[in-house]
Scaffold this motif. Structure first.
Motif, PDB file in Angstrom:
ATOM      1  N   LYS A   1       0.816  -1.213   0.000  1.00 17.08           N
ATOM      2  CA  LYS A   1       0.000   0.000   0.000  1.00 17.08           C
ATOM      3  C   LYS A   1       0.856   1.272   0.000  1.00 17.08           C
ATOM      4  N   GLY A   2       1.882   1.266   0.835  1.00 17.50           N
ATOM      5  CA  GLY A   2       2.707   2.461   0.947  1.00 17.50           C
ATOM      6  C   GLY A   2       3.371   2.840  -0.360  1.00 17.50           C
ATOM      7  N   TYR A   3       3.847   1.846  -1.105  1.00 18.31           N
ATOM      8  CA  TYR A   3       4.491   2.130  -2.392  1.00 18.31           C
ATOM      9  C   TYR A   3       3.492   2.727  -3.383  1.00 18.31           C
ATOM     10  N   LEU A   4       2.284   2.195  -3.393  1.00 16.87           N
ATOM     11  CA  LEU A   4       1.250   2.696  -4.303  1.00 16.87           C
ATOM     12  C   LEU A   4       0.858   4.124  -3.945  1.00 16.87           C
ATOM     13  N   VAL A   5       0.672   4.365  -2.657  1.00 18.39           N
ATOM     14  CA  VAL A   5       0.266   5.693  -2.186  1.00 18.39           C
ATOM     15  C   VAL A   5       1.346   6.728  -2.471  1.00 18.39           C
ATOM     16  N   GLU A   6       2.602   6.380  -2.211  1.00 19.97           N
ATOM     17  CA  GLU A   6       3.694   7.333  -2.418  1.00 19.97           C
ATOM     18  C   GLU A   6       3.838   7.713  -3.888  1.00 19.97           C
ATOM     19  N   LEU A   7       3.738   6.730  -4.788  1.00 20.74           N
ATOM     20  CA  LEU A   7       3.850   7.042  -6.212  1.00 20.74           C
ATOM     21  C   LEU A   7       2.657   7.883  -6.662  1.00 20.74           C
ATOM     22  N   ALA A   8       1.471   7.587  -6.149  1.00 20.37           N
ATOM     23  CA  ALA A   8       0.290   8.390  -6.495  1.00 20.37           C
ATOM     24  C   ALA A   8       0.475   9.831  -6.028  1.00 20.37           C
ATOM     25  N   ASN A   9       0.962  10.015  -4.805  1.00 19.41           N
ATOM     26  CA  ASN A   9       1.212  11.370  -4.307  1.00 19.41           C
ATOM     27  C   ASN A   9       2.221  12.100  -5.184  1.00 19.41           C
ATOM     28  N   GLN A  10       3.306  11.410  -5.549  1.00 17.13           N
ATOM     29  CA  GLN A  10       4.347  12.038  -6.352  1.00 17.13           C
ATOM     30  C   GLN A  10       3.812  12.488  -7.705  1.00 17.13           C
ATOM     31  N   GLN A  11       3.029  11.638  -8.355  1.00 15.07           N
ATOM     32  CA  GLN A  11       2.522  12.011  -9.676  1.00 15.07           C
ATOM     33  C   GLN A  11       1.489  13.130  -9.582  1.00 15.07           C
ATOM     34  N   LEU A  12       0.689  13.144  -8.524  1.00 19.42           N
ATOM     35  CA  LEU A  12      -0.259  14.241  -8.336  1.00 19.42           C
ATOM     36  C   LEU A  12       0.487  15.540  -8.049  1.00 19.42           C
ATOM     37  N   GLU A  13       1.519  15.469  -7.243  1.00 19.28           N
ATOM     38  CA  GLU A  13       2.320  16.657  -6.945  1.00 19.28           C
ATOM     39  C   GLU A  13       2.976  17.205  -8.215  1.00 19.28           C
ATOM     40  N   GLN A  14       3.493  16.321  -9.037  1.00 23.26           N
ATOM     41  CA  GLN A  14       4.116  16.761 -10.294  1.00 23.26           C
ATOM     42  C   GLN A  14       3.114  17.469 -11.190  1.00 23.26           C
ATOM     43  N   GLN A  15       1.884  16.984 -11.201  1.00 30.33           N
ATOM     44  CA  GLN A  15       0.868  17.623 -12.021  1.00 30.33           C
ATOM     45  C   GLN A  15       0.486  18.998 -11.466  1.00 30.33           C
ATOM     46  N   LEU A  16       0.410  19.124 -10.145  1.00 31.30           N
ATOM     47  CA  LEU A  16       0.112  20.423  -9.546  1.00 31.30           C
ATOM     48  C   LEU A  16       1.231  21.423  -9.834  1.00 31.30           C
ATOM     49  N   MET A  17       2.462  20.952  -9.815  1.00 32.28           N
ATOM     50  CA  MET A  17       3.587  21.828 -10.133  1.00 32.28           C
ATOM     51  C   MET A  17       3.493  22.322 -11.570  1.00 32.28           C
ATOM     52  N   ALA A  18       3.126  21.424 -12.475  1.00 33.32           N
ATOM     53  CA  ALA A  18       3.026  21.797 -13.888  1.00 33.32           C
ATOM     54  C   ALA A  18       1.785  22.631 -14.168  1.00 33.32           C
ATOM     55  N   GLN A  19       0.682  22.292 -13.516  1.00 35.86           N
ATOM     56  CA  GLN A  19      -0.606  22.913 -13.820  1.00 35.86           C
ATOM     57  C   GLN A  19      -0.804  24.229 -13.089  1.00 35.86           C
ATOM     58  N   GLU A  20      -0.356  24.302 -11.830  1.00 35.26           N
ATOM     59  CA  GLU A  20      -0.628  25.481 -11.018  1.00 35.26           C
ATOM     60  C   GLU A  20       0.622  26.265 -10.650  1.00 35.26           C
ATOM     61  N   GLY A  21       1.770  25.787 -11.107  1.00 34.48           N
ATOM     62  CA  GLY A  21       2.994  26.537 -10.859  1.00 34.48           C
ATOM     63  C   GLY A  21       3.502  26.474  -9.435  1.00 34.48           C
TER      64      GLY A  21
ATOM     65  N   ALA B   1       3.664  21.886  -3.446  1.00 35.88           N
ATOM     66  CA  ALA B   1       2.850  20.789  -3.966  1.00 35.88           C
ATOM     67  C   ALA B   1       2.685  19.683  -2.937  1.00 35.88           C
ATOM     68  N   GLU B   2       3.754  19.356  -2.218  1.00 39.08           N
ATOM     69  CA  GLU B   2       3.649  18.330  -1.192  1.00 39.08           C
ATOM     70  C   GLU B   2       2.708  18.777  -0.091  1.00 39.08           C
ATOM     71  N   ASN B   3       2.810  20.048   0.306  1.00 42.20           N
ATOM     72  CA  ASN B   3       1.903  20.575   1.323  1.00 42.20           C
ATOM     73  C   ASN B   3       0.459  20.554   0.859  1.00 42.20           C
ATOM     74  N   ALA B   4       0.262  20.708  -0.449  1.00 44.23           N
ATOM     75  CA  ALA B   4      -1.093  20.750  -0.993  1.00 44.23           C
ATOM     76  C   ALA B   4      -1.711  19.359  -1.130  1.00 44.23           C
ATOM     77  N   VAL B   5      -0.882  18.321  -1.118  1.00 49.50           N
ATOM     78  CA  VAL B   5      -1.387  16.965  -1.353  1.00 49.50           C
ATOM     79  C   VAL B   5      -1.462  16.123  -0.084  1.00 49.50           C
ATOM     80  N   VAL B   6      -0.402  16.124   0.692  1.00 51.99           N
ATOM     81  CA  VAL B   6      -0.313  15.203   1.828  1.00 51.99           C
ATOM     82  C   VAL B   6      -1.356  15.552   2.890  1.00 51.99           C
ATOM     83  N   ASP B   7      -2.256  14.610   3.123  1.00 53.10           N
ATOM     84  CA  ASP B   7      -3.269  14.735   4.170  1.00 53.10           C
ATOM     85  C   ASP B   7      -4.132  15.986   4.030  1.00 53.10           C
TER      86      ASP B   7
END
Length: 766
Positions: free
Chosen positions: A298-318, A324-330
């Motif tokens: 579970k942890g590996y799946l969750v961490e990769l999902a967080n990373q890819q979502l964070e990357q998209q927020l960085m690209a999409q919202e600057g 991005a990590e603060n915006a995603v985690v919990d």
């Protein structure tokens, strides 16, 4: 005579009078009237407008200052559970327990406090809490959509963390400005600094300096040393990227530079002596522990999902990485993954039955060093449908599916062939490089560049000489000397360029012949993406684990995992055709082609075994599923790369774990259990999957004859007049894209392989 009379005299003499210039009608005072533009834009009006706008701005800011109050700060209450779901909507995990313990600033050593000031805001103790220049720049860039913003003071960052959020909007930035000014007036600098270090996110699910001190150094905040504090201060810029346990070489370099920057600033400000600074060494970072509720995969799946979502927020919202990590985690996200529940269970079961169930660290020390990672991708959609990151997220924090610190070895050889086909490359003597081209397969054959030696002569596995051998056969048997020469024939710069287009992270890699042995670093995730691009006829596949992500305030649209064409369909399909030979007649034959579960399924793939047997790979695919499996030797204590030889009780000689062994067995047990029988749709006339239409094309005279081979029963070389590669058991139709359904080349099904077969696939990097 006056001038007027002279002019009239000239006109009477035949000279043409000059045209009269139209003058503005005189005003009542006798002066000419001004044009409309000059009447509208006078200096008085321009200055008046400017001061008027400034006055309105000042009045608006005063109004905003009076209107906006300091809100109730309750950062812990803002934390919410993230919910992660399988692709079918069933819940995979919930993650939201906030790991934070507020500590008084008096519990943090004074010089550790100053590391944060040195890192983020050297003027903290003298400024008004706001960087007006940086904020103005941020407002303009945000309004224009120009991406990430910097320049915030510690006070502004504290306000953002504690009172507001990470949204990149003009409204939020104006509120941040006003609240920061008020907070700076109403709170002491120590209170602000305490709030900042207690609310910031440090990675590893650690909020605040106390949790961070425990997460990275296993000590309380009051016991932190200056060099440790400098690392935590540096970490805030990019927590995940700078986490030493999982950082890439680039990440380690950047955090080291940031750490030095912090300490150098402290010396500059007089907060640390030069002598003490020079005596400091980069601190030793402790191994991380998994977050609660994320055991197993579970942890590996969750961490990769967080990373890819964070990357998209960085690209999409600057956002910056930290934002991005603060915006995603919990933060209350509902994240649906592309993970197929049944395929995930099947992959985990395949690893357990084919490998981990045979490991016994009490009997063999090397067994504790065996790490497995795997990624399975649908090549048509780019969805990651299954992933294996390691034995347990609690026991091995580093994700073996995404780590890039091991060599992909011979699984890189198809990239060389793809580059040759895409570039229409030729051999040294001008012959086109095709599946039928004949090369010198002599071990340690000196690689030549138009007659000049390049100083590279790699041995084949077990130093076997193959003599004259076609590209198809060289791929089947993973002949290093052939692909080393082919890489130089194509041009290593073009090979590495093709690798980058296919999805390999080639940043910082040198385009040298040694890379033909797969001596760079790569992850199963990367290799799965490259082979998925082959399977998808040359259209770029970027494996994606996130299907959708939404929170109470917004949703994020993930990019399409499938992009445009990066290599031609013919090149991609030819690589696929050639790789079917590896399975039916080459290094993967015993584990894959002969597997009783195959049932005629058409398969393409490539094995790989790295130098000193520190990694072993099989990356293969059917028409509808691509899976890359890697085994890595890692010392459980030091984390150093070690050999896999002798694991599971395999005895010398040579006792090595080959790509055609356990990795291929895991692949077959998983793939044949979750796929349906299908046939490759290939647009090519080359390779093992289609009937050959040409005779071998010779590239150059071999330096030694095939008879000069070791006595250890080497493979026999075919005569150049023979068919260059083995062909399917059925004859394909005339249309190249309509290929036959293949059946295993061996007899009736046999029992599953229980020991690791030896294959000629050990790559010895020079």
């Amino acid at each position: 005579m006056g001038r007027a009379e002279e002019r009239r005299a000239r006109q009477r003499g035949g000279h043409r009078a000059a045209p009269k210039r139209r003058r503005p009608e005189p005003t009542a005072g006798g002066k000419p009237a001004k044009s409309l533009i000059r009447r509208m834009f006078t200096w008085k009006k321009i200055l008046g407008t400017f001061f008027g706008v400034c006055l309105l701005g000042i009045l608006a800011f005063i109004g905003l200052y009076l209107y906006v109050d300091i809100p109730e700060g309750n950062a812990a209450a803002q934390q919410q559970s993230n919910v992660y779901k399988f692709s079918d909507g069933t819940v995979l995990a919930r993650k939201g327990e906030v790991n934070r313990e507020i500590v008084d600033l008096s519990k943090v050593p004074r010089k550790v406090q100053l590391t944060f000031v040195a890192a983020e805001n050297k003027s903290f103790y003298s400024d008004s809490g706001v960087d007006f220049k940086g904020t103005a720049r941020g407002l303009i860039n945000t309004a224009l959509g120009r991406g990430k913003q910097g320049g915030s003071t510690i006070t502004q960052q504290y306000v953002k963390n504690y009172y507001l959020n990470q949204d990149q909007t003009v409204t939020r930035k104006l509120k941040e400005l006003v609240i920061a000014l008020k907070v700076d007036r109403e709170k002491s600098k120590d209170d602000i600094l305490a709030g900042y270090i207690n609310t910031s996110y440090y990675g590893r699910n650690a909020y605040g300096i106390q949790a961070a001190a425990q997460a990275y150094f296993h000590v309380d905040a009051e016991d932190l040393k200056v060099e440790q504090g400098a690392y935590l201060a540096a970490l805030l810029q990019a927590p995940s990227q700078y986490d030493w346990a999982v950082a890439t070489d680039i990440g380690k370099r950047l955090v080291t530079e940031r750490w030095n920057y912090v300490l150098d600033n402290m010396v500059e400000e007089g907060w640390l002596s030069k002598a003490k600074r020079d005596a400091m060494h980069f601190p030793k970072i402790k191994e991380p522990k998994g977050a609660p509720g994320l055991g197993g995969q579970k942890g590996y799946l969750v961490e990769l999902a967080n990373q890819q979502l964070e990357q998209q927020l960085m690209a999409q919202e600057g956002l910056t990485q930290s934002q991005a990590e603060n915006a995603v985690v919990d933060k209350g996200w509902t994240i649906t993954l592309n993970i197929d529940r049944k395929k995930q269970a099947a992959l985990e079961n395949a690893v357990r039955t084919q490998l981990t169930g045979k490991l016994d660290g009490k009997k063999r020390k090397v067994d504790d060093a065996v790490q497995a990672g795997a990624v399975s991708v649908d090549p048509e959609t780019g969805k990651i449908v299954a992933l294996y990151g390691g034995k347990d997220y609690y026991k091995h924090y580093v994700d073996n599916a995404t780590r890039r610190d091991y060599q992909p070895a011979s699984t890189f050889k198809p990239v060389i062939l793809a580059a040759a086909l895409e570039q229409n490359a030729t051999t040294q003597d001008g012959k086109p490089i095709t599946a039928s081209t004949v090369y010198d397969g002599t071990s340690r054959h000196q690689v030549l560049d138009h007659g000049s030696r390049v100083g590279f002569a790699p041995p084949n596995e077990d130093d076997v000489d193959y003599g004259e051998i076609t590209v198809q056969e060289a791929m089947n048997k993973s002949v290093n000397s052939v692909f080393a020469q082919m890489g130089v024939d194509v041009g290593m710069d073009k090979v590495m360029s093709t690798a980058g287009k296919l999805g390999m992270n080639t940043k910082g890699m040198q385009a040298v012949p040694a890379q033909t042995l797969g001596s760079m670093g790569a992850s199963p995730l990367e290799m799965a993406g490259i082979y998925a691009t082959f399977a998808n006829h040359g259209y770029k596949v970027t494996p994606t684990i996130v299907k959708s992500a939404e929170s109470k305030s917004r949703s994020v649209e993930m990019p399409n995992p499938v992009g445009g064409s990066v290599i031609s369909r013919t090149a991609a399909d030819t690589v696929t055709s050639v790789l079917t030979g590896v399975v039916d007649d080459g290094t993967a034959k015993k584990s894959v082609a002969s597997n009783p579960l195959r049932d005629g399924q058409q398969v393409a793939g490539k094995t790989g075994t790295s130098d000193e047997n520190k990694s072993a790979w099989f990356t293969g695919y059917t028409p509808d599923l691509v899976t890359s499996v890697g085994l890595f030797g890692e010392d459980p204590e030091t984390k150093a790369h070690v050999s896999l030889r002798g694991a599971t009780g395999l005895l010398p000689p040579p006792g090595r774990i080959n790509g055609g062994g356990y990795p291929a067995q895991i692949w077959a047990a998983y793939t044949f259990g979750v796929t349906d029988k299908a046939t490759f749709d290939l647009n090519t006339t080359q390779g093992a999957a289609v009937a050959p239409t040409e005779t071998p094309t010779y590239s150059q005279t071999p330096t030694r004859t095939p008879s000069q081979t070791p006595s250890s029963a080497p493979p026999t070389s075919k005569s150049p007049t023979q068919t260059p590669s083995r062909t399917p058991s059925q004859t394909p139709s005339q249309t190249p894209s309509q290929t036959p359904s293949r059946t295993p080349t061996t007899g009736p099904p046999t029992a599953p392989v229980t020991e690791d077969p030896l294959d000629p696939d050990d790559d010895f990097g020079q």
